[in-house]
Design an enzyme around this catalytic site. Structure first.
Site, PDB file in Angstrom:
ATOM      1  N   LYS A 275      34.825  50.732  46.552  1.00 41.75           N
ATOM      2  CA  LYS A 275      35.563  49.922  47.526  1.00 41.75           C
ATOM      3  C   LYS A 275      36.182  50.853  48.556  1.00 41.75           C
ATOM      4  CE  LYS A 275      38.221  45.870  46.248  1.00 41.75           C
ATOM      5  NZ  LYS A 275      39.515  45.444  45.712  1.00 41.75           N
TER       6      LYS A 275
HETATM    7  C1  E4P Z   1      40.340  42.150  46.182  1.00 37.33           C
HETATM    8  O1  E4P Z   1      39.413  42.828  45.821  1.00 37.33           O
HETATM    9  C2  E4P Z   1      41.752  42.508  46.024  1.00 37.33           C
HETATM   10  O2  E4P Z   1      41.944  43.173  44.798  1.00 37.33           O
HETATM   11  C3  E4P Z   1      42.688  41.340  45.982  1.00 37.33           C
HETATM   12  O3  E4P Z   1      42.113  40.098  45.918  1.00 37.33           O
HETATM   13  C4  E4P Z   1      44.010  41.552  46.590  1.00 37.33           C
HETATM   14  O4  E4P Z   1      44.703  40.386  46.776  1.00 37.33           O
HETATM   15  P1  E4P Z   1      46.252  40.193  46.691  1.00 37.33           P
HETATM   16  O5  E4P Z   1      46.883  41.530  46.407  1.00 37.33           O
HETATM   17  O6  E4P Z   1      46.652  39.605  47.996  1.00 37.33           O
HETATM   18  O7  E4P Z   1      46.446  39.244  45.546  1.00 37.33           O
END
Ligand code: E4P
Length: 215
Positions: free
Chosen positions: A84
């Site tokens: 990522k």
């Molecule tokens: C996606 O890969 C992220 O981990 C994630 O959905 C982050 O979202 P949030 O921190 O707004 O819940």
């Protein structure tokens, strides 16, 4: 639509893997830090043993060269690791370099259709639009998913739309109707998909009627 769990918690991964509907995992530095003192390599390997599908592990570096070095290291941990990278100019550079090395990439922190288009053009396998955070910022996460779907279909991009930052079950229904490829959600949202008060009441009544039968 594929279902991913947005968590680095091994217990949660184990429970959901046992339901037979878990297609992958997304983690991020915040989720990993919630697990306390862990060795990221051992931890990720443990997740990858529980789930056969893609498991996203985010880079910590902010320079393309560092991202690529980290990504290459992660890719050796397990076959299903996806690297990522953040939606930045350095992140975009890293996408091409990692893809050349045969490593799958998920571009994270997508908040606009143009960012998704850039990530797809760079060769990303997945883009992660953060719909909950957009809604919380007074914008419309669902419109973003709709726009990305239309753009990817117009140009036949193979990049998968991995909807992220999901807050409640209704969003899961809506992104499925829009044709998102994947929805990643926290354990609490995943659990809510199963439950409905009428299901519980219905089951209670069936069992009560059965127990009332003449014996
Ligand atoms: C996606 O890969 C992220 O981990 C994630 O959905 C982050 O979202 P949030 O921190 O707004 O819940």
């Amino acid at each position: 639509m594929k279902f991913f769990l947005d968590s680095a918690n091994l217990k949660e991964v184990e429970v959901l893997a046992s339901w037979g509907v878990l297609d992958g995992i997304t983690t991020n530095p915040s989720l990993l830090s919630k697990e306390g003192k862990i060795d990221p390599e051992k931890h990720l390997k443990a997740i990858c043993k529980l789930v056969k599908g893609p498991v996203s592990m985010e880079v910590f570096s902010t320079e393309a060269a560092g991202m690529v070095a980290e990504g290459k290291r992660y890719a050796q941990w397990a076959k299903n690791v996806v690297v990522k990278v953040p939606m930045t100019p350095e992140g975009l550079k890293a996408v091409g370099l990692l893809r050349k090395a045969g490593i799958r990439v998920n571009v994270t922190l997508i908040f606009s259709a143009n960012q998704a288009l850039l990530a797809a053009k760079a060769g990303a396998n997945f883009v992660s639009p953060f719909i909950g955070r957009l809604d919380e910022n007074g914008e419309d996460g669902m419109t973003l998913v709709e726009e990305i779907r239309a753009i990817f279909d117009n140009y036949a991009f193979g990049t998968e739309i991995l909807v992220a930052s999901v807050r409640h079950p209704r969003q899961v229904t809506e992104v499925a109707m829009l044709g998102a490829d994947i929805c990643t959600m926290p354990f609490a949202v995943f659990e809510k998909l199963i439950h409905h008060p009428m299901t519980d009441l219905g089951l209670e009544k069936f069992l009560a009627d059965w127990n009332k039968r003449k014996k």
